[in-house]
Design a protein around this motif. Structure first.
Motif, short mmCIF file in Angstrom:
data_model
loop_
_atom_site.label_atom_id
_atom_site.label_comp_id
_atom_site.label_asym_id
_atom_site.label_seq_id
_atom_site.Cartn_x
_atom_site.Cartn_y
_atom_site.Cartn_z
N ALA A 152 -3.95 8.11 -1.48
CA ALA A 152 -3.23 7.11 -0.68
C ALA A 152 -4.16 5.97 -0.30
O ALA A 152 -5.38 6.15 -0.20
N ALA A 153 -3.59 4.79 -0.08
CA ALA A 153 -4.39 3.60 0.17
C ALA A 153 -5.21 3.71 1.45
O ALA A 153 -6.26 3.06 1.58
N PRO A 161 2.15 3.93 -9.16
CA PRO A 161 1.11 4.16 -8.17
C PRO A 161 -0.30 4.06 -8.73
O PRO A 161 -1.24 3.84 -7.99
N VAL A 198 -3.18 1.86 -4.46
CA VAL A 198 -3.76 3.15 -4.12
C VAL A 198 -5.28 3.07 -4.26
O VAL A 198 -5.83 2.05 -4.68
N ASN A 220 0.83 -1.20 0.00
CA ASN A 220 0.00 0.00 0.00
C ASN A 220 0.87 1.26 0.00
O ASN A 220 1.94 1.30 0.62
N TRP A 221 0.38 2.27 -0.69
CA TRP A 221 1.03 3.58 -0.64
C TRP A 221 0.30 4.40 0.40
O TRP A 221 -0.77 4.96 0.15
N THR A 271 2.94 9.24 0.83
CA THR A 271 2.51 10.23 -0.17
C THR A 271 2.84 11.64 0.29
O THR A 271 3.11 12.52 -0.54
#
Length: 345
Positions: free
Chosen positions: A320-321, A343, A306, A19-20, A25
């Motif tokens: 963002a996730a 992403p 994401v 996950n981002w 981020t």
């Protein structure tokens, strides 16, 4: 865009993609462009002193001792100056090459010119070119830093893109159009140089005739020679020759001109600029598009998970996730290359 962003269906993505998160981020966003690097500032900062420098530049006075003629160095300066107003905003890669060239030309050609205003304006142009170059370099550095952050966050997880990255011929149309326009510009330069050589050939074998200006209009002067002939000679700057002024006429059969005014290739120079500037821009755009498209196809790219949302205009917004509320969309630059595509998965 009132609906909350949603994740891409899990079945369409490999399970090992990290996950981002918002903390990542935030670091990616912080590594982006500083306010002073915004292209608008560089363009406006260059435009003002450029206009002043052009307006303050003294007009050359044609004479037998200092003949007027085609100004090829001035053509290059004008072309680079006009081009940079676009390249500063859209093509920082081209700015990094052309801004130093223009700064050197301005320093070499313009500083000997008289006039405090002209010198001050040219110094300002050089200073702004340095600022624009620094901003272009900072923009490129920011993209590299953001790309490294994405790669580090991905922790070595790479996957090939699930869809083709646009058509294989991406960049072909700008390349073809740019090559055609550059060919036109090269042809115009060749024809301009050919006209100059032809003029020099006539001048080398011409008879020099002393004469006195007896009248003039917007495009020519009428003179009386020492042998009492009255002839009309074309003049690019007839205002430089007052009635009663002594001039020298070069005559080679039916060909004649003022010794102070060699052949002027201005029309061909103008065509070269009109075709060459967009041609160079299109060529550069096409080359960059082909390189970036090829880089995305060359192998696996960093992948991050994401959230996404498509607005009513068809634009995709990335979050963002862990930003389930969709409070902070990520402004992913179209120039971010693999960092953007990764992403977006």
């Amino acid at each position: 865009m009132s609906e909350s962003p949603v994740p891409i269906p899990s079945g369409s993505l490999p399970t090992d993609i990290p996950n981002w998160q918002s903390v990542d981020t935030a670091a990616w966003r912080k590594a982006g462009l500083a306010p002073w690097t915004r292209p608008l500032w560089s363009v406006l900062a260059l435009l003002v002193p450029l206009v002043v420098a052009i307006g303050a530049e003294p007009e050359p006075v044609c004479s037998d001792a200092v003949p007027c003629g085609p100004d090829w160095a001035g053509m290059v300066q004008a072309g680079l100056a006009v081009g940079l107003l676009y390249w500063l905003a859209r093509l920082p890669e081209l700015t990094l090459v052309t801004a130093p060239v223009l700064a050197v030309l301005v320093a070499w050609e313009q500083f000997p010119a008289p006039g405090e205003v002209s010198r001050a304006a040219n110094m300002a142009v050089i200073a702004v070119l340095a600022l624009g170059w620094a901003a272009a370099w900072a923009r490129s550095a920011a993209r590299r830093k953001q790309r490294r952050l994405v790669e580090r966050t991905a922790a070595g997880i790479r996957h090939r893109l699930p869809e083709p990255v646009g058509p294989l011929w991406r960049g072909t149309i700008p390349l073809a159009a740019g090559a055609m326009l550059c060919a036109v510009a090269a042809g115009a330069i060749c024809l301009g140089l050919s006209g100059v050589r032809e003029d020099e050939r006539h001048a080398a074998g011409a008879e020099r005739i002393a004469a006195e200006v007896i009248s003039r209009n917007d495009v020519s002067v009428r003179v009386r020679t020492d042998d009492a002939r009255r002839i009309t000679v074309d003049a690019a700057f007839p205002e430089d020759y007052a009635v009663g002024t002594a001039v020298t006429v070069l005559e080679d059969g039916p060909w004649r001109r003022l010794a102070a005014e060699p052949h002027d290739a201005f029309d061909w120079q103008l065509l070269a600029l009109a075709a060459g500037l967009p041609g160079i821009s299109l060529l550069t755009t096409g080359v960059l598009a082909r390189r970036r498209s090829a880089a995305l196809r060359r192998g696996p790219v960093p992948a991050l998970r994401v959230l996404g949302r498509v607005d009513l205009n068809g634009r995709t917004w990335v979050y963002a996730a862990d930003d389930a509320s969709g409070s902070t969309p990520l402004q992913l630059s179209p120039r971010a290359g693999a960092a953007r595509r990764g992403p977006a998965r």
